[in-house]
Design a protein around this motif. Structure first.
Motif, short mmCIF file in Angstrom:
data_model
loop_
_atom_site.label_atom_id
_atom_site.label_comp_id
_atom_site.label_asym_id
_atom_site.label_seq_id
_atom_site.Cartn_x
_atom_site.Cartn_y
_atom_site.Cartn_z
N GLU A 74 0.83 -1.21 0.00
CA GLU A 74 0.00 0.00 0.00
C GLU A 74 0.87 1.26 0.00
N VAL A 75 1.90 1.29 0.84
CA VAL A 75 2.76 2.47 0.91
C VAL A 75 3.45 2.70 -0.43
N VAL A 76 4.00 1.64 -1.01
CA VAL A 76 4.68 1.76 -2.31
C VAL A 76 3.72 2.29 -3.36
N ASN A 77 2.51 1.74 -3.41
CA ASN A 77 1.56 2.16 -4.43
C ASN A 77 1.04 3.57 -4.20
N GLY A 78 0.88 3.95 -2.93
CA GLY A 78 0.49 5.33 -2.66
C GLY A 78 1.56 6.32 -3.05
N MET A 79 2.81 6.02 -2.70
CA MET A 79 3.90 6.94 -3.00
C MET A 79 4.15 7.06 -4.50
N LEU A 80 4.07 5.94 -5.23
CA LEU A 80 4.32 5.98 -6.67
C LEU A 80 3.12 6.54 -7.45
N SER A 81 2.03 6.83 -6.75
CA SER A 81 0.86 7.44 -7.39
C SER A 81 0.72 8.92 -7.05
N ARG A 82 1.69 9.49 -6.36
CA ARG A 82 1.60 10.88 -5.96
C ARG A 82 1.58 11.80 -7.18
N GLN A 83 0.81 12.87 -7.09
CA GLN A 83 0.75 13.85 -8.18
C GLN A 83 2.08 14.55 -8.36
N ASP A 84 2.82 14.78 -7.26
CA ASP A 84 4.09 15.51 -7.36
C ASP A 84 5.27 14.63 -7.76
N LYS A 85 5.04 13.30 -7.87
CA LYS A 85 6.07 12.34 -8.30
C LYS A 85 7.24 12.24 -7.33
N LYS A 86 7.11 12.79 -6.13
CA LYS A 86 8.21 12.75 -5.17
C LYS A 86 8.24 11.41 -4.43
N LYS A 87 9.45 10.99 -4.06
CA LYS A 87 9.62 9.71 -3.38
C LYS A 87 10.61 9.86 -2.23
N LEU A 88 10.52 8.94 -1.28
CA LEU A 88 11.45 8.88 -0.16
C LEU A 88 11.98 7.44 -0.02
N PRO A 89 13.16 7.29 0.58
CA PRO A 89 13.65 5.93 0.88
C PRO A 89 12.72 5.23 1.87
N LEU A 90 12.66 3.91 1.76
CA LEU A 90 11.81 3.11 2.63
C LEU A 90 12.68 2.23 3.53
N GLY A 91 12.36 2.23 4.82
CA GLY A 91 12.95 1.29 5.76
C GLY A 91 11.90 0.26 6.13
N LEU A 92 12.22 -1.03 6.02
CA LEU A 92 11.23 -2.09 6.19
C LEU A 92 11.53 -2.91 7.43
N ILE A 93 10.52 -3.08 8.27
CA ILE A 93 10.64 -3.84 9.51
C ILE A 93 9.62 -4.97 9.46
N PRO A 94 10.04 -6.25 9.40
CA PRO A 94 9.09 -7.36 9.24
C PRO A 94 8.19 -7.52 10.46
N LYS A 95 6.87 -7.45 10.20
CA LYS A 95 5.91 -7.54 11.29
C LYS A 95 4.65 -8.28 10.85
N GLY A 96 4.72 -8.96 9.72
CA GLY A 96 3.54 -9.61 9.19
C GLY A 96 3.58 -11.12 9.33
N THR A 97 2.71 -11.78 8.57
CA THR A 97 2.65 -13.23 8.58
C THR A 97 3.64 -13.84 7.59
N GLY A 98 3.66 -13.29 6.36
CA GLY A 98 4.54 -13.83 5.33
C GLY A 98 5.88 -13.13 5.25
N ASN A 99 5.87 -11.79 5.23
CA ASN A 99 7.09 -10.96 5.19
C ASN A 99 7.99 -11.26 3.99
N ASP A 100 7.39 -11.58 2.85
CA ASP A 100 8.19 -11.94 1.68
C ASP A 100 9.03 -10.77 1.17
N THR A 101 8.49 -9.56 1.25
CA THR A 101 9.25 -8.39 0.79
C THR A 101 10.53 -8.24 1.60
#
Length: 341
Positions: A74-101
């Motif tokens: 969701e975060v990736v898709n929201g950020m890549l859909s921004r009108q201003d096309k701006k992006k930030l680095p992402l830090g990922l902390i596994p907290k789910g069931t699968g955590n494949d990313t």
């Protein structure tokens, strides 16, 4: 990484089975590293997507996500859909069931992730743009139904997209995941092998010379996937030859439709470390563009006569399920995201 501005700390309070109490530990670690943060807890489906799409991005230095694959998507898709096309680095902390990313980036626990965040090094990775039932984004935006959003037809994938039986397994596993965790994929895999039929597609891909080539026409298939990362289905190696920053992704499909025994054999080879990629019944291609045209049909009775009519198929994109009517196009966007590693 320059942490002179705060980070946006996104967390899903409902992620995973054993992640309760993680947030205070993460926040303590950020304070110890002298990293200012602003917290945002998801409140339901697509809330993280909307936040990433609309927050004041210039006020922050990065986005930290403590959640599972769904919230990261969701975060990736929201950020890549921004009108201003701006992006930030992402830090990922596994907290789910699968955590494949996270697992695909060699982030297996909170301690490793927090060490990466404190260190602040980054790496650019590819993203796969997935366009459903339209030939171009321009056509989609011009003809978007009033009751739909762009996210119903346009998604950005980090890890994988599966179709046919594998997509059906991912779809059906969702109701089991809260009960048995990542083992839901294995359970539903064996169940669907016993009942799933075939889908039919035309397959086009960009060959090594840059030309669009038709690989298959009216092709009956029950094993088909487009993979950017290595792992899926709860840290299972599904694409052992994949690289997430090589400007391409992998297409894998069964040369002929697998029998039930053939599927069980392939699943066994998956279980022992991704050896299925050498299965003689599979075909493996690396490409930067792919188009699958749905030719699937079903028999229905009209005016007392059996007739074949078009049938929608299921496609899974990073754990999100969509129903494909006409086609899906995949396009690699090289180095489109920056990940803190």
């Amino acid at each position: 990484m320059d942490y002179s501005k705060p980070v946006l700390f996104v967390s899903n309070p409902n992620s995973g089975d054993h992640s309760k109490g993680m947030n205070p530990v993460i926040e303590k670690g950020l304070k110890r590293a002298k990293i200012q943060y602003e917290s945002f807890e998801t409140t339901g489906r697509n809330s993280a997507m909307e936040k990433a799409k609309t927050f004041k991005i210039d006020d922050f230095s990065a986005i930290l996500i403590a959640a599972g694959d769904g919230t990261i998507h969701e975060v990736v898709n929201g950020m890549l859909s921004r009108q201003d096309k701006k992006k930030l680095p992402l830090g990922l902390i596994p907290k789910g069931t699968g955590n494949d990313t996270c697992y695909g980036l060699n982030i297996h626990n909170m301690e490793t992730s927090m060490e990466y965040i404190r260190k602040g090094d980054t790496m650019k990775i590819d993203v796969i743009e997935c366009l459903i039932d339209y030939d171009s984004k321009e056509e989609m935006f011009a003809n978007l139904p009033e009751d739909k959003s762009q996210h119903d037809f346009l998604r950005y994938s980090i890890t994988n997209s599966t179709l046919s039986l594998l997509a059906q397994v991912a779809y059906k596993a969702q109701w089991l995941k809260p009960r048995i965790g990542k083992f839901a994929y294995q359970v539903m895999g064996f169940y669907e092998v016993l009942r799933f039929g075939v889908d039919k597609y035309d397959i086009y891909y960009k060959d090594p010379t840059g030309q669009i080539e038709k690989l298959r026409e009216d092709f009956d298939v029950n094993y088909l996937m487009a993979y950017n990362g290595k792992v899926g289905g709860g840290n299972v190696i599904l694409n052992p030859l994949g690289m997430i920053n090589d400007g391409a992704f992998e297409l894998m499909f069964a040369k002929d439709t697998f029998s039930r025994v053939g599927f069980l054999n392939a699943f066994h080879q998956v279980a022992i470390g991704g050896c299925h990629s050498y299965h003689p019944g599979l075909r493996y291609y690396r490409t930067s563009e792919l188009k699958l045209v749905n030719k699937s049909t079903q028999v229905t009775t009209l005016d007392g006569k059996d007739q074949e009519i078009p049938r929608k198929t299921v496609v899974d994109i990073d754990g999100e399920t969509f129903h494909l009517e006409k086609s899906i196009q995949y396009k690699c966007l090289p180095s489109a995201l920056e990940i803190i590693v």
